[in-house]
Design a protein around this motif. Structure first.
Motif, PDB file in Angstrom:
ATOM      1  N   ASN A   1       0.814  -1.217   0.000  1.00 35.30           N
ATOM      2  CA  ASN A   1       0.000   0.000   0.000  1.00 35.30           C
ATOM      3  C   ASN A   1       0.847   1.267   0.000  1.00 35.30           C
ATOM      4  N   LEU A   2       1.948   1.243  -0.738  1.00 35.68           N
ATOM      5  CA  LEU A   2       2.686   2.486  -0.966  1.00 35.68           C
ATOM      6  C   LEU A   2       1.856   3.351  -1.905  1.00 35.68           C
ATOM      7  N   PHE A   3       2.154   4.650  -1.915  1.00 33.73           N
ATOM      8  CA  PHE A   3       1.414   5.566  -2.780  1.00 33.73           C
ATOM      9  C   PHE A   3       2.150   5.684  -4.111  1.00 33.73           C
ATOM     10  N   PRO A   4       1.613   5.114  -5.187  1.00 33.48           N
ATOM     11  CA  PRO A   4       2.386   4.993  -6.426  1.00 33.48           C
ATOM     12  C   PRO A   4       2.665   6.328  -7.114  1.00 33.48           C
ATOM     13  N   HIS A   5       1.907   7.387  -6.753  1.00 32.44           N
ATOM     14  CA  HIS A   5       2.128   8.661  -7.438  1.00 32.44           C
ATOM     15  C   HIS A   5       3.188   9.501  -6.741  1.00 32.44           C
ATOM     16  N   LEU A   6       3.733   8.996  -5.642  1.00 30.23           N
ATOM     17  CA  LEU A   6       4.754   9.746  -4.913  1.00 30.23           C
ATOM     18  C   LEU A   6       6.062   8.964  -4.934  1.00 30.23           C
TER      19      LEU A   6
ATOM     20  N   GLY B   1       6.611   1.811  -8.162  1.00 37.24           N
ATOM     21  CA  GLY B   1       6.491   0.854  -9.254  1.00 37.24           C
ATOM     22  C   GLY B   1       7.821   0.395  -9.812  1.00 37.24           C
TER      23      GLY B   1
ATOM     24  N   TYR C   1      10.074   5.784  -7.978  1.00 39.83           N
ATOM     25  CA  TYR C   1       8.672   5.569  -7.636  1.00 39.83           C
ATOM     26  C   TYR C   1       8.482   4.115  -7.213  1.00 39.83           C
TER      27      TYR C   1
END
Lengths: 263, 433
Positions: free
Chosen positions: A108-113, A156, A154
């Motif tokens: 649950n990392l924030f992919p846009h950051l 990803g 990132y």
């Protein structure tokens, strides 16, 4: 199950359990609709304890630790975390959540950051830490989980094991007093499980209070000072790891252990 | 000895692909002539495109730019020997200014031109945040007050009084926030601003205008027209519908029953009604509900209706983006102690909006084209003007040239939006390397 973590000797000098109570759960019940998912849970966690929660899938172990930071709502009983009782009061909930770190099966990392932004976001917005200080703390913990060089990438772009280590670092940046792990290695390739477990062992060595839902029995044996076995929404058995694995009392526990350690 | 035993002793080096699969020949083989059936299709489509483009060019290549009437065009065509088959471009030369500005007073054309140049400048920090100076954002904040002043004219105190409402709201918020908490502060700020706008702004700006009459010639909404009208309605409605759409989408997902019911009701009602109906309501019915004597600007009414209409669609597009987010993102944000608005603003919305970019831009484009519907309530958008131009005896019978020109103008704007959305999607792509 994998015993990868056993290779390393553990430094137990800081792993002391104090008398101070970190989490107290009493007579807690929870229902999903009419399904009684958690039944009369009583659990006292002392500061510095490392608890591994095991059990078959659907036994309510994830639900139980998710109740501790109110990702799930309990309907009956009391949960007191660090002296604050969990009620529907939003202020209390946000306070407890900022004191209790959590790592998830799917990171649950924030992919846009970026990795660094993932780690500094909550300190800056919740703790109101100055940006510079938040970045320093984040880099400190990224070094601790051994991926400072990935700070500007990132999520990803990282492997699963690296992502989970970032998730641990992200939680640590909030300087939590308690860490919850919800099957942190279940979504990882075998090669990556070790790096995450090593990070968790290091955390345990520093005396962090940890509740960990996992199937890594090697980790449980080595790090935990208490193993809890759950089935059908109830705590069936709990004991020190040696006793738990070598001398299980209930039939259900024996069956479970024989199934997961049987090959 | 077993047959399945195999050990590789050395790893293979990387090799160049075969020549027939790279370069122009490789591309043509792969994309145009990959089999006999595809080759036939390629040739047939090539001939078809050649025929269509040839016919259009043959029609468009017509030296009628200087003609002053349709009859003159026909004479030029007859002299060239292709009577009735050439375009009549004189109408564009004669009327292009009108197609852009409508009946706006010609001595004030600089005002809409300046307004749209400033629009481009004000949009830059929003659209290309990483490429322009951050200070431009102040112009963006001031633009909603500059634009009406430039376009409609009148006293400068009107827009300033409107802006003062926001300042008053801000100061009330600051004052109450310390005394009574943030929710009370928000409510107090909104109430104070509303009181200002409804009861005080008018007299105050009127009084100031009496003392210091600074302003430009007012222009009546009825004189607005052409692309200028379409862009005005389109830009304002686009800018307002996105935030309203976000609020509606969040409201629809809310746990608060009444908020949710209101949002669902609004969205479903608006989506269930044709835009033309809403425009008729705007042009006729609204006056009935208003207190007698109030004169609510027709363009303002149309903008409000267009905004409400597209915000309902916007809400559904954004709801799609929200639904596409894994539940873990909410839990990740919650577990760090972020409150509802923080997690929406920092975690959920940036991702949901990114997912919804194609849908959002489609709604924008649809809205921009829907502005031509205002011709049915008598506003002279480009399509309305084309009818007016044909009513002129000189140009009675010109169809394709006008529509083609209008289509080209719309295409430029819509295609730009489409390209921008693709650029933005590429820029925000962080999930792959």
């Amino acid at each position: 199950m994998s015993d990868l973590a056993v290779e390393r000797a553990i430094d137990r000098s800081h792993m002391t359990v104090s008398d101070e109570v970190a989490i107290e759960i009493s007579n807690m019940n929870k229902w999903y609709g009419s399904f009684h998912v958690l039944r009369d849970i009583n659990l006292t966690v002392h500061k510095g304890e490392r608890i591994v929660i095991a059990g078959p899938s659907g036994s309510g172990k994830s639900t139980m630790i998710r109740c501790i930071n109110r990702l799930e709502e309990h309907q009956q009983g009391r949960i007191v975390v660090d002296g604050t009782e969990l009620t529907s009061d939003l202020k209390n909930i946000d306070k407890i959540r900022s004191e209790v770190g959590m790592c998830f099966q799917h990171f649950n990392l924030f992919p846009h950051l970026t990795i660094l932004e993932n780690c500094t976001l909550a300190p800056i917005w919740v703790r109101k830490t100055p940006r510079k200080e938040a970045i320093e703390t984040a880099m400190h913990f990224l070094e601790k989980v051994k991926i400072p060089e990935q700070a500007d990438k990132y999520p990803g772009q990282l492997s699963g094991g690296q992502q989970q280590r970032v998730a641990i670092a992200r939680s640590l940046c909030m300087k939590p007093r308690i860490m919850l792990f919800d099957e942190p290695t279940s979504a990882l390739d075998p090669e990556m499980i070790k790096e995450v477990l090593d990070t968790m062992i290091e955390l345990a060595e520093e005396g962090m209070t940890m509740l960990c839902v996992t199937h890594e029995m090697g980790f449980a044996r080595q790090v935990a000072n208490r193993v809890i076995f759950m089935d059908q929404g109830q705590i069936v058995e709990q004991n020190e790891p040696e006793e738990f694995f070598n001398n299980p009392q209930s039939e259900r526990t024996k069956l479970f252990l024989s199934q997961i350690l049987g090959h | 000895m077993s047959d399945i035993s195999f050990v590789r002793t050395e790893m293979l080096p990387q090799q160049e692909p075969p020549a027939s699969s790279v370069g122009v020949i490789g591309w043509m083989r792969e994309n145009l002539f990959s089999g006999w059936f595809n080759s036939v299709l390629s040739v047939v489509s090539g001939l078809f495109i050649f025929y269509v483009v040839g016919s259009i060019l043959g029609w468009a290549w017509s030296p009628t730019w200087s003609a002053t009437s349709l009859n003159e065009c026909r004479e030029i065509g007859a002299a060239l020997g292709h009577e009735g088959h050439g375009a009549c471009w004189g109408v564009i030369r004669d009327r292009w200014v009108q197609l852009i500005f409508g009946f706006y007073p010609p001595e004030s054309y600089w005002r809409p031109i300046l307004a749209f140049i400033l629009l481009a400048v004000a949009l830059a920090p929003v659209l290309f945040a990483d490429k322009v100076s951050g200070k431009l954002i102040y112009l963006t904040a001031a633009y909603p007050f500059i634009m009406p002043f430039l376009l409609w004219g009148g006293t400068i105190w009107g827009p300033l009084a409107a802006a003062a409402g926001f300042a008053i709201g801000y100061f009330v918020y600051k004052a109450v926030d310390q005394a009574a908490g943030s929710l009370a502060a928000v409510i107090a700020a909104v109430v104070a601003a509303l009181i200002w706008w409804l009861f005080l702004a008018g007299p105050v700006s009127g009084g100031l205008a009496g003392i210091l009459p600074i302003g430009v010639e007012p222009v009546d909404s009825r004189n607005f027209g052409g692309m200028m009208l379409s862009i005005t309605i389109g830009v304002v409605a686009i800018a307002c519908s996105l935030p309203i759409g976000i609020v509606l989408a969040l409201g629809r997902q809310s746990d608060l029953l009444i908020v949710k019911a209101l949002c669902v009701g609004f969205i479903e009602f608006i989506r269930g009604v044709p835009l033309i109906t809403l425009l008729f309501v705007a042009s006729t019915l609204l006056n009935i509900f208003m207190p007698p004597g109030t004169n609510f600007d027709i363009i303002m009414r149309v903008i409000i209706m267009a905004t409400l209409f597209s915000s309902a669609y916007m809400a559904e597009v954004i709801r799609g983006g929200l639904a596409a987010l894994p539940k873990g993102q909410y839990e990740g944000a919650d577990s760090l102690g972020l409150n509802y608005w923080q997690s929406q603003r920092l975690i959920i919305m940036p991702q949901a909006l990114k997912i919804s970019i194609p849908g959002i831009v489609s709604t924008f484009i649809g809205l921009f084209k829907d502005t031509t519907l205002v011709s049915v309530i008598g506003l002279l958008d480009p399509l309305g003007l084309s009818n007016a131009i044909r009513a002129d005896a000189d140009w009675n019978g010109v169809v394709w040239e006008l529509y083609g020109f209008i289509a080209l103008m719309f295409f430029v704007f819509c295609f730009s939006m489409s390209r921008y959305s693709m650029y933005l999607e590429r820029k925000l792509r962080t999930d792959h390397r």
